[in-house]
Design a protein around this motif. Sequence first.
Motif, PDB file in Angstrom:
ATOM      1  N   ARG A 116       0.852  -1.186   0.000  1.00  0.00           N
ATOM      2  CA  ARG A 116       0.000   0.000   0.000  1.00  0.00           C
ATOM      3  C   ARG A 116       0.887   1.236   0.000  1.00  0.00           C
ATOM      4  O   ARG A 116       1.802   1.354   0.814  1.00  0.00           O
ATOM      5  CB  ARG A 116      -0.913   0.017   1.219  1.00  0.00           C
ATOM      6  CG  ARG A 116      -1.726   1.318   1.336  1.00  0.00           C
ATOM      7  CD  ARG A 116      -2.885   1.191   2.275  1.00  0.00           C
ATOM      8  NE  ARG A 116      -3.866   0.281   1.674  1.00  0.00           N
ATOM      9  CZ  ARG A 116      -4.844  -0.314   2.352  1.00  0.00           C
ATOM     10  NH1 ARG A 116      -4.980  -0.094   3.635  1.00  0.00           N
ATOM     11  NH2 ARG A 116      -5.688  -1.113   1.743  1.00  0.00           N
ATOM     12  N   VAL A 117       0.580   2.143  -0.912  1.00  0.00           N
ATOM     13  CA  VAL A 117       1.297   3.413  -1.014  1.00  0.00           C
ATOM     14  C   VAL A 117       0.310   4.514  -0.665  1.00  0.00           C
ATOM     15  O   VAL A 117      -0.762   4.608  -1.256  1.00  0.00           O
ATOM     16  CB  VAL A 117       1.853   3.633  -2.439  1.00  0.00           C
ATOM     17  CG1 VAL A 117       2.552   4.987  -2.530  1.00  0.00           C
ATOM     18  CG2 VAL A 117       2.794   2.509  -2.838  1.00  0.00           C
ATOM     19  N   GLU A 118       0.665   5.347   0.318  1.00  0.00           N
ATOM     20  CA  GLU A 118      -0.132   6.512   0.683  1.00  0.00           C
ATOM     21  C   GLU A 118       0.690   7.746   0.333  1.00  0.00           C
ATOM     22  O   GLU A 118       1.849   7.856   0.723  1.00  0.00           O
ATOM     23  CB  GLU A 118      -0.470   6.500   2.169  1.00  0.00           C
ATOM     24  CG  GLU A 118      -1.351   5.338   2.568  1.00  0.00           C
ATOM     25  CD  GLU A 118      -1.652   5.292   4.059  1.00  0.00           C
ATOM     26  OE1 GLU A 118      -1.108   6.126   4.817  1.00  0.00           O
ATOM     27  OE2 GLU A 118      -2.431   4.417   4.457  1.00  0.00           O
ATOM     28  N   ALA A 119       0.060   8.652  -0.424  1.00  0.00           N
ATOM     29  CA  ALA A 119       0.789   9.831  -0.890  1.00  0.00           C
ATOM     30  C   ALA A 119      -0.150  11.017  -1.000  1.00  0.00           C
ATOM     31  O   ALA A 119      -1.369  10.856  -1.088  1.00  0.00           O
ATOM     32  CB  ALA A 119       1.429   9.544  -2.249  1.00  0.00           C
ATOM     33  N   MET A 120       0.434  12.194  -1.004  1.00  0.00           N
ATOM     34  CA  MET A 120      -0.348  13.397  -1.248  1.00  0.00           C
ATOM     35  C   MET A 120      -0.838  13.337  -2.693  1.00  0.00           C
ATOM     36  O   MET A 120      -0.086  12.976  -3.596  1.00  0.00           O
ATOM     37  CB  MET A 120       0.501  14.656  -1.032  1.00  0.00           C
ATOM     38  CG  MET A 120       0.990  14.835   0.399  1.00  0.00           C
ATOM     39  SD  MET A 120      -0.324  14.864   1.633  1.00  0.00           S
ATOM     40  CE  MET A 120      -1.170  16.358   1.193  1.00  0.00           C
ATOM     41  N   GLU A 121      -2.100  13.682  -2.894  1.00  0.00           N
ATOM     42  CA  GLU A 121      -2.728  13.655  -4.220  1.00  0.00           C
ATOM     43  C   GLU A 121      -2.018  14.638  -5.139  1.00  0.00           C
ATOM     44  O   GLU A 121      -1.822  15.790  -4.788  1.00  0.00           O
ATOM     45  CB  GLU A 121      -4.206  14.036  -4.047  1.00  0.00           C
ATOM     46  CG  GLU A 121      -5.039  13.917  -5.280  1.00  0.00           C
ATOM     47  CD  GLU A 121      -5.450  12.493  -5.572  1.00  0.00           C
ATOM     48  OE1 GLU A 121      -5.224  12.055  -6.699  1.00  0.00           O
ATOM     49  OE2 GLU A 121      -5.967  11.828  -4.673  1.00  0.00           O
ATOM     50  N   ARG A 122      -1.583  14.151  -6.313  1.00  0.00           N
ATOM     51  CA  ARG A 122      -1.006  15.036  -7.325  1.00  0.00           C
ATOM     52  C   ARG A 122      -0.990  14.335  -8.673  1.00  0.00           C
ATOM     53  O   ARG A 122      -0.946  13.111  -8.749  1.00  0.00           O
ATOM     54  CB  ARG A 122       0.407  15.478  -6.961  1.00  0.00           C
ATOM     55  CG  ARG A 122       1.463  14.400  -7.080  1.00  0.00           C
ATOM     56  CD  ARG A 122       2.865  15.003  -7.025  1.00  0.00           C
ATOM     57  NE  ARG A 122       3.888  13.993  -6.823  1.00  0.00           N
ATOM     58  CZ  ARG A 122       4.466  13.303  -7.821  1.00  0.00           C
ATOM     59  NH1 ARG A 122       4.115  13.506  -9.074  1.00  0.00           N
ATOM     60  NH2 ARG A 122       5.396  12.400  -7.556  1.00  0.00           N
ATOM     61  N   GLY A 123      -1.061  15.115  -9.724  1.00  0.00           N
ATOM     62  CA  GLY A 123      -0.957  14.577 -11.066  1.00  0.00           C
ATOM     63  C   GLY A 123       0.432  14.015 -11.308  1.00  0.00           C
ATOM     64  O   GLY A 123       1.424  14.582 -10.843  1.00  0.00           O
ATOM     65  N   GLY A 124       0.509  12.903 -12.018  1.00  0.00           N
ATOM     66  CA  GLY A 124       1.798  12.294 -12.345  1.00  0.00           C
ATOM     67  C   GLY A 124       2.309  11.316 -11.313  1.00  0.00           C
ATOM     68  O   GLY A 124       3.312  10.638 -11.541  1.00  0.00           O
ATOM     69  N   LEU A 125       1.636  11.213 -10.167  1.00  0.00           N
ATOM     70  CA  LEU A 125       2.096  10.318  -9.095  1.00  0.00           C
ATOM     71  C   LEU A 125       2.091   8.865  -9.539  1.00  0.00           C
ATOM     72  O   LEU A 125       3.087   8.151  -9.374  1.00  0.00           O
ATOM     73  CB  LEU A 125       1.224  10.495  -7.847  1.00  0.00           C
ATOM     74  CG  LEU A 125       1.539   9.561  -6.676  1.00  0.00           C
ATOM     75  CD1 LEU A 125       2.939   9.830  -6.135  1.00  0.00           C
ATOM     76  CD2 LEU A 125       0.505   9.744  -5.572  1.00  0.00           C
ATOM     77  N   LEU A 126       0.985   8.415 -10.122  1.00  0.00           N
ATOM     78  CA  LEU A 126       0.889   7.027 -10.566  1.00  0.00           C
ATOM     79  C   LEU A 126       1.956   6.720 -11.613  1.00  0.00           C
ATOM     80  O   LEU A 126       2.590   5.666 -11.572  1.00  0.00           O
ATOM     81  CB  LEU A 126      -0.508   6.730 -11.107  1.00  0.00           C
ATOM     82  CG  LEU A 126      -0.749   5.299 -11.592  1.00  0.00           C
ATOM     83  CD1 LEU A 126      -0.535   4.299 -10.458  1.00  0.00           C
ATOM     84  CD2 LEU A 126      -2.156   5.161 -12.148  1.00  0.00           C
ATOM     85  N   LYS A 127       2.172   7.640 -12.525  1.00  0.00           N
ATOM     86  CA  LYS A 127       3.210   7.455 -13.547  1.00  0.00           C
ATOM     87  C   LYS A 127       4.583   7.320 -12.909  1.00  0.00           C
ATOM     88  O   LYS A 127       5.378   6.456 -13.293  1.00  0.00           O
ATOM     89  CB  LYS A 127       3.203   8.616 -14.537  1.00  0.00           C
ATOM     90  CG  LYS A 127       4.257   8.476 -15.636  1.00  0.00           C
ATOM     91  CD  LYS A 127       4.237   9.656 -16.549  1.00  0.00           C
ATOM     92  CE  LYS A 127       5.408  10.532 -16.613  1.00  0.00           C
ATOM     93  NZ  LYS A 127       6.614  10.414 -15.960  1.00  0.00           N
ATOM     94  N   ASP A 128       4.880   8.135 -11.908  1.00  0.00           N
ATOM     95  CA  ASP A 128       6.176   8.051 -11.231  1.00  0.00           C
ATOM     96  C   ASP A 128       6.375   6.685 -10.585  1.00  0.00           C
ATOM     97  O   ASP A 128       7.456   6.093 -10.671  1.00  0.00           O
ATOM     98  CB  ASP A 128       6.312   9.156 -10.172  1.00  0.00           C
ATOM     99  CG  ASP A 128       6.413  10.554 -10.779  1.00  0.00           C
ATOM    100  OD1 ASP A 128       6.616  10.668 -12.008  1.00  0.00           O
ATOM    101  OD2 ASP A 128       6.288  11.521 -10.006  1.00  0.00           O
ATOM    102  N   ILE A 129       5.325   6.176  -9.940  1.00  0.00           N
ATOM    103  CA  ILE A 129       5.424   4.878  -9.267  1.00  0.00           C
ATOM    104  C   ILE A 129       5.570   3.745 -10.280  1.00  0.00           C
ATOM    105  O   ILE A 129       6.438   2.876 -10.143  1.00  0.00           O
ATOM    106  CB  ILE A 129       4.214   4.638  -8.341  1.00  0.00           C
ATOM    107  CG1 ILE A 129       4.221   5.663  -7.205  1.00  0.00           C
ATOM    108  CG2 ILE A 129       4.220   3.206  -7.785  1.00  0.00           C
ATOM    109  CD1 ILE A 129       2.952   5.686  -6.362  1.00  0.00           C
TER     110      ILE A 129
END
Length: 180
Positions: free
Chosen positions: A108-121
Amino acid sequence: MNKPTAEEEDQQALERLQESENKAPAQSRPHKDAVVVEGVDNLMTHLARCCQPIPGDQIKGYITQGRGISVHRADCEQLEELSHHAPERIIDTVWGSGFVGSYILTIRVEAMERGGLLKDITTLLTNEKIKVTSMKSRSDYKRQLSIMDFDLEVNNIEVLSRVTKRIEQIKDVMNVKRLG
């Protein structure tokens, strides 16, 4: 052609993940001699789904009724519950030399919402040659968090540790933990 926005890149990454889900799942059953029960040969073993043990984890066995030995992580909550009801069924087990192939587990990854986050992961996972067998995501709008669960195919605990440390270094990622 215009450069895609971060949101479009995330959508494309999600579509690629969904395409990869349709491929055959990893071998999640230990091979012969993958798990060794002290002093006993040729026992039927299977890896518990509740805690998804992989080579390198501390493990214990639970003698089931008619299904051989269920192998759990030593810190598994379900195994702890079983040990209260039938402590005589808990046995010592270790990883043998026969484990090969891949194991599927969830992080599980918890992160601050931002565009491009999924792509980075997903880019990081691709670079690390980690196969994602499925992915679920949801948003906590009040806290502006994105919570993503990835089912990953890994070979051992060292690979998992390296990947989770790398994901933790991605901008806006707050927490990465193994589920199960």
